[in-house]
Design a protein around this motif. Structure first.
Motif, PDB file in Angstrom:
ATOM      1  N   ILE A   5      56.162  55.845 -35.293  1.00 47.11           N
ATOM      2  CA  ILE A   5      56.653  54.609 -35.880  1.00 47.11           C
ATOM      3  C   ILE A   5      55.587  53.533 -35.888  1.00 47.11           C
ATOM      4  CG2 ILE A   5      58.169  52.649 -35.370  1.00 47.11           C
ATOM      5  CD1 ILE A   5      60.205  54.770 -34.540  1.00 47.11           C
ATOM      6  N   ASP A   6      55.483  52.856 -37.008  1.00 44.86           N
ATOM      7  CA  ASP A   6      54.595  51.701 -37.138  1.00 44.86           C
ATOM      8  C   ASP A   6      55.306  50.741 -38.084  1.00 44.86           C
ATOM      9  OD1 ASP A   6      52.667  49.849 -37.497  1.00 44.86           O
ATOM     10  OD2 ASP A   6      51.119  51.210 -38.251  1.00 44.86           O
ATOM     11  N   ILE A   7      55.887  49.697 -37.528  1.00 42.74           N
ATOM     12  CA  ILE A   7      56.729  48.826 -38.335  1.00 42.74           C
ATOM     13  C   ILE A   7      56.250  47.374 -38.244  1.00 42.74           C
ATOM     14  CG2 ILE A   7      59.038  47.842 -38.587  1.00 42.74           C
ATOM     15  CD1 ILE A   7      60.096  50.494 -37.436  1.00 42.74           C
ATOM     16  N   ARG A   8      56.057  46.767 -39.396  1.00 45.22           N
ATOM     17  CA  ARG A   8      55.790  45.337 -39.440  1.00 45.22           C
ATOM     18  C   ARG A   8      56.920  44.690 -40.233  1.00 45.22           C
ATOM     19  NH1 ARG A   8      51.278  48.039 -40.075  1.00 45.22           N
ATOM     20  NH2 ARG A   8      51.359  47.986 -42.349  1.00 45.22           N
ATOM     21  N   HIS A   9      57.533  43.694 -39.638  1.00 43.23           N
ATOM     22  CA  HIS A   9      58.666  43.074 -40.308  1.00 43.23           C
ATOM     23  C   HIS A   9      58.810  41.637 -39.839  1.00 43.23           C
ATOM     24  CE1 HIS A   9      62.192  43.401 -42.808  1.00 43.23           C
ATOM     25  NE2 HIS A   9      62.950  42.871 -41.865  1.00 43.23           N
ATOM     26  N   ASP A  10      59.056  40.743 -40.794  1.00 41.16           N
ATOM     27  CA  ASP A  10      59.213  39.334 -40.463  1.00 41.16           C
ATOM     28  C   ASP A  10      60.663  39.080 -40.056  1.00 41.16           C
ATOM     29  OD1 ASP A  10      58.531  36.762 -40.075  1.00 41.16           O
ATOM     30  OD2 ASP A  10      58.758  36.156 -42.163  1.00 41.16           O
ATOM     31  N   LEU A  11      60.849  38.600 -38.836  1.00 42.92           N
ATOM     32  CA  LEU A  11      62.211  38.381 -38.347  1.00 42.92           C
ATOM     33  C   LEU A  11      62.550  36.895 -38.298  1.00 42.92           C
ATOM     34  CD1 LEU A  11      62.607  40.974 -35.474  1.00 42.92           C
ATOM     35  CD2 LEU A  11      63.812  40.920 -37.643  1.00 42.92           C
ATOM     36  N   GLY A  12      61.961  36.127 -39.180  1.00 46.97           N
ATOM     37  CA  GLY A  12      62.242  34.699 -39.182  1.00 46.97           C
ATOM     38  C   GLY A  12      61.495  34.000 -38.061  1.00 46.97           C
ATOM     39  N   GLY A  13      62.037  34.081 -36.854  1.00 49.37           N
ATOM     40  CA  GLY A  13      61.437  33.392 -35.716  1.00 49.37           C
ATOM     41  C   GLY A  13      60.086  33.968 -35.302  1.00 49.37           C
ATOM     42  N   PHE A  14      59.972  35.295 -35.317  1.00 54.22           N
ATOM     43  CA  PHE A  14      58.706  35.915 -34.922  1.00 54.22           C
ATOM     44  C   PHE A  14      58.490  37.176 -35.747  1.00 54.22           C
ATOM     45  CE2 PHE A  14      61.943  37.868 -32.416  1.00 54.22           C
ATOM     46  CZ  PHE A  14      61.565  39.178 -32.292  1.00 54.22           C
ATOM     47  N   ARG A  15      57.346  37.774 -35.523  1.00 51.56           N
ATOM     48  CA  ARG A  15      56.965  38.911 -36.333  1.00 51.56           C
ATOM     49  C   ARG A  15      57.062  40.194 -35.517  1.00 51.56           C
ATOM     50  NH1 ARG A  15      55.075  40.123 -40.957  1.00 51.56           N
ATOM     51  NH2 ARG A  15      53.470  41.713 -41.193  1.00 51.56           N
ATOM     52  N   LEU A  16      57.776  41.171 -36.062  1.00 49.72           N
ATOM     53  CA  LEU A  16      57.858  42.474 -35.426  1.00 49.72           C
ATOM     54  C   LEU A  16      56.627  43.268 -35.844  1.00 49.72           C
ATOM     55  CD1 LEU A  16      59.940  44.202 -33.780  1.00 49.72           C
ATOM     56  CD2 LEU A  16      60.659  45.141 -35.945  1.00 49.72           C
ATOM     57  N   ASP A  17      55.858  43.717 -34.854  1.00 46.09           N
ATOM     58  CA  ASP A  17      54.663  44.512 -35.155  1.00 46.09           C
ATOM     59  C   ASP A  17      54.603  45.610 -34.104  1.00 46.09           C
ATOM     60  OD1 ASP A  17      52.302  45.571 -35.905  1.00 46.09           O
ATOM     61  OD2 ASP A  17      51.189  43.679 -35.927  1.00 46.09           O
ATOM     62  N   THR A  18      55.260  46.704 -34.394  1.00 42.13           N
ATOM     63  CA  THR A  18      55.547  47.708 -33.390  1.00 42.13           C
ATOM     64  C   THR A  18      55.022  49.071 -33.806  1.00 42.13           C
ATOM     65  OG1 THR A  18      57.598  46.548 -32.948  1.00 42.13           O
ATOM     66  CG2 THR A  18      57.419  48.750 -32.062  1.00 42.13           C
ATOM     67  N   ALA A  19      54.258  49.684 -32.947  1.00 43.28           N
ATOM     68  CA  ALA A  19      53.826  51.050 -33.211  1.00 43.28           C
ATOM     69  C   ALA A  19      53.969  51.859 -31.931  1.00 43.28           C
ATOM     70  CB  ALA A  19      52.381  51.072 -33.690  1.00 43.28           C
ATOM     71  N   PHE A  20      54.632  52.993 -32.003  1.00 48.46           N
ATOM     72  CA  PHE A  20      54.674  53.920 -30.879  1.00 48.46           C
ATOM     73  C   PHE A  20      55.008  55.314 -31.402  1.00 48.46           C
ATOM     74  CE2 PHE A  20      59.241  54.559 -30.548  1.00 48.46           C
ATOM     75  CZ  PHE A  20      59.790  53.386 -31.036  1.00 48.46           C
ATOM     76  N   ALA A  21      54.712  56.295 -30.576  1.00 45.33           N
ATOM     77  CA  ALA A  21      55.006  57.670 -30.955  1.00 45.33           C
ATOM     78  C   ALA A  21      55.642  58.367 -29.758  1.00 45.33           C
ATOM     79  CB  ALA A  21      53.741  58.394 -31.376  1.00 45.33           C
ATOM     80  N   VAL A  22      56.630  59.194 -30.029  1.00 42.70           N
ATOM     81  CA  VAL A  22      57.269  59.985 -28.981  1.00 42.70           C
ATOM     82  C   VAL A  22      57.174  61.439 -29.407  1.00 42.70           C
ATOM     83  CG1 VAL A  22      59.357  60.353 -27.629  1.00 42.70           C
ATOM     84  CG2 VAL A  22      58.893  58.095 -28.573  1.00 42.70           C
TER      85      VAL A  22
END
Lengths: 377, 227
Positions: A5-22
């Motif tokens: 997973i590598d997700i960038r998304h604007d959540l209004g208040g802050f920015r989601l910038d998440t990458a991880f692998a399982v």
């Protein structure tokens, strides 16, 4: 299961910038405070929201890739979802709700049959009822069953126990553990309750304001003292894998072998050799420089100080390496100075209290041992 | 009751039934579009659907006449291509009634659809249901109370429609003379007071039956939909 997973998304208040692998089966916990972006991540995995950028890959298949323009519709992703608010269809009875996904699963068959599942979930007597006439716990059990019967490749759980009272929570957690073992479904479990995570999860992803603070197996993450501000100051502690060594039935005690020695805990109803998972909270651990005598505490584990994390206020955290285990003790600054503790120094950890997770040996790295001990009993 | 009066009653029922039944699929579709989608022309569509509510029915009838008359472009084409003549026929009356009662249907269905938790649609998606599947298995059954309420209101409005019908298809006994037109004709003719009274009583009975029926249907549906 392989989830990337590598997700960038604007959540209004802050920015989601998440990458991880399982890259392992079992249960992956997405842990973090409310508003850390946990639910957004699993909504993106399911395709219920479209992230601004990044990718979602499951078992080598690209489900979403902003660069390539790929976005597989939710209904084609074969990913189950249990919502916090259950979302049972009000016009259908429990049986029809349960079979909604099963009828749309195509050639996929769930690893557990309908009858066995309703038995496990204890909802056999509810089949003809409408969701309106169910309690909160019953609704969540039906929602869980509905998702499992869809025979998903991956099951997403969005704080499914958050609205339940304590006995109900533990009841459903037990059912989830059985499902994990019987149906063998990989799961991603969103939670902000540490006790849920330490009991259920094999892999733990810690989120902090939209970013991944840690992603590793549960034992490694829970003993990292640098994460303690995130993993709960008061409740923080390490989770250790162990096995039942012996029972002292006269005193209602059970010995659990961990890598660094053994712990006596209140008697647990598991056969000798059975894998268990214990949790030792940092605030329940005292340190001694010499082997203490005349103590009421039963459990003393020896090791060396691996790291010290100074905190503001009266307390600091000391990580102790005991063979392959990592224990953490929360002591005062004054004690540190008085005992002249430093990294590399041998110490004895006196453990006041141990939480034994009922059946939480998990699967990561212990699958073989787990099965063997089961077969031997 | 005379044969003419019974004829007027049966004609009214037939026209209202065809009007509501024919318009229902379109009403469901447009209600869904208005409740669940967002596109630039949405406000315009909303206004167009509700136009018959605010327009005088006579104007509605006039618009139908100038567009669907045998010499009018659309009406002429229908007659030449399919042999369909709407003016001065009961089918024309049904069309007029359908258009005038259309806003009632759309409004009730749209309200019912907007009340459905969008989360249920998301849940159905995670269980493998595609758009048409979700519409049929989730949206339609949950909007059923609104669909029934809308249909009954529209049926009543169709039964009572006067202006659009008399303007578009005139007042032909046995073809377009519905209950309201028959009452109007009776009042206009000398010695027709008794007939007018009987017909008016009939209209009141029909209205009451409709109300009771709609209440019963709503109760039954509520118990089915579990809400």
């Amino acid at each position: 299961m392989n989830l990337d997973i590598d997700i960038r998304h604007d959540l209004g208040g802050f920015r989601l910038d998440t990458a991880f692998a399982v890259d392992e089966p079992g249960i992956t916990a997405l842990f973090g405070p409310s508003g850390a972006g946990k639910s957004t991540i699993i909504a993106a995995i399911a395709g219920l929201i479209t992230p601004d950028g990044g990718h979602v890959r499951l078992d080598g298949e690209t489900l979403f890739d902003s660069a390539a323009g790929t976005n597989v519709p939710t209904q084609k992703r074969q990913i189950g979802y249990v919502f916090q608010d259950s979302r049972l269809f009000p016009h259908l009875d429990v049986r029809s709700n349960l079979l909604f996904g099963a009828r749309r699963a195509g050639s996929r068959r769930p690893a557990i049959g309908f009858d066995a599942l309703i038995d496990l979930l204890g909802i056999g007597h509810l089949l003809r009822r409408k969701p309106l006439h169910l309690s909160g716990g019953e609704r969540q059990r039906v929602a869980l069953g509905r998702a499992v019967l869809f025979a998903p490749r991956l099951l997403l759980l969005d704080e499914p126990f958050a609205a339940l009272d304590q006995p109900r929570r533990h009841e459903i957690m037990g059912m989830l553990e059985q499902l994990r073992d019987v149906a063998n479904i990989p799961m991603v479990h969103v939670s902000h309750a540490l006790d849920e995570v330490t009991r259920l999860a094999d892999h733990m992803v810690v989120l902090d304001q939209g970013k991944v603070a840690a992603s590793d197996d549960i034992y490694a993450v829970t003993s990292r003292i640098d994460l303690f501000p995130l993993t709960g100051r008061f409740e923080a502690g390490s989770v250790l894998p162990g096995n039942v060594a012996e029972h002292d039935r006269d005193h209602h005690l059970t010995a659990v072998t961990i890598a660094g020695g053994h712990l006596w805990v209140p008697q647990i109803d598991r056969p000798v050799g059975a894998p268990v998972r214990v949790r030792v909270r940092a605030r329940d651990v005292m340190l001694a420089t010499a082997l203490p005598t005349g103590l009421s505490a039963n459990n003393v584990i020896s090791g060396t100080i691996a790291a010290i994390r100074r905190d503001e206020g009266a307390y600091l955290d000391v990580q102790i390496a005991c063979a392959t285990d990592r224990l953490v003790a929360r002591i005062t600054h004054r004690s540190l100075a008085r005992l002249e503790l430093a990294e590399g120094q041998p110490v004895h950890a006196v453990i006041k209290s141990v939480t034994v997770e009922r059946d939480g040996a998990g699967r990561s790295g212990h699958t073989g041992a787990h099965n063997q001990t089961r077969a031997a009993t | 009751m005379t044969d003419m009066e019974i004829e007027a009653l049966m004609l009214s029922l037939r026209i209202a039934l065809v009007a509501v039944g024919g318009a229902l699929p379109f009403a469901v579709l447009i209600a869904w579009v208005l409740a669940r989608t967002h596109f630039p022309g949405r406000v315009l569509l909303d206004g167009l659907v509700h136009l018959p509510l605010v327009l005088p029915p006579v104007v509605m009838g006039y618009l139908l006449l100038v567009s669907l008359g045998t010499k009018a472009p659309v009406g002429g084409w229908l007659l030449d291509t399919f042999g369909i003549r709407l003016v001065f026929s009961w089918t024309g009356a049904a069309l007029a009634a359908a258009i005038v009662s259309f806003p009632f249907q759309v409004r009730a269905i749209r309200l019912a659809m907007e009340a459905i938790d969008p989360g249920l649609d998301a849940a159905a998606r995670t269980l493998g249901a595609g758009p048409i599947d979700r519409f049929c298995s989730i949206t339609l059954p949950l909007a059923l109370p609104g669909i029934i309420a809308g249909a009954i209101t529209a049926f009543a409005a169709s039964l009572g429609e006067f202006g659009a019908i008399i303007t578009f298809v005139s007042n032909i006994p046995g073809e377009t003379r519905t209950l309201p037109l028959a009452i109007y004709t009776a009042i206009q003719s000398p010695g027709g007071e008794a007939a007018a009274a009987r017909l008016a009583g009939l209209a009141i009975l029909l209205a009451l039956a409709g109300l009771i029926l709609s209440e019963m249907a709503a109760r039954r549906v509520r118990s089915i939909s579990g809400s």
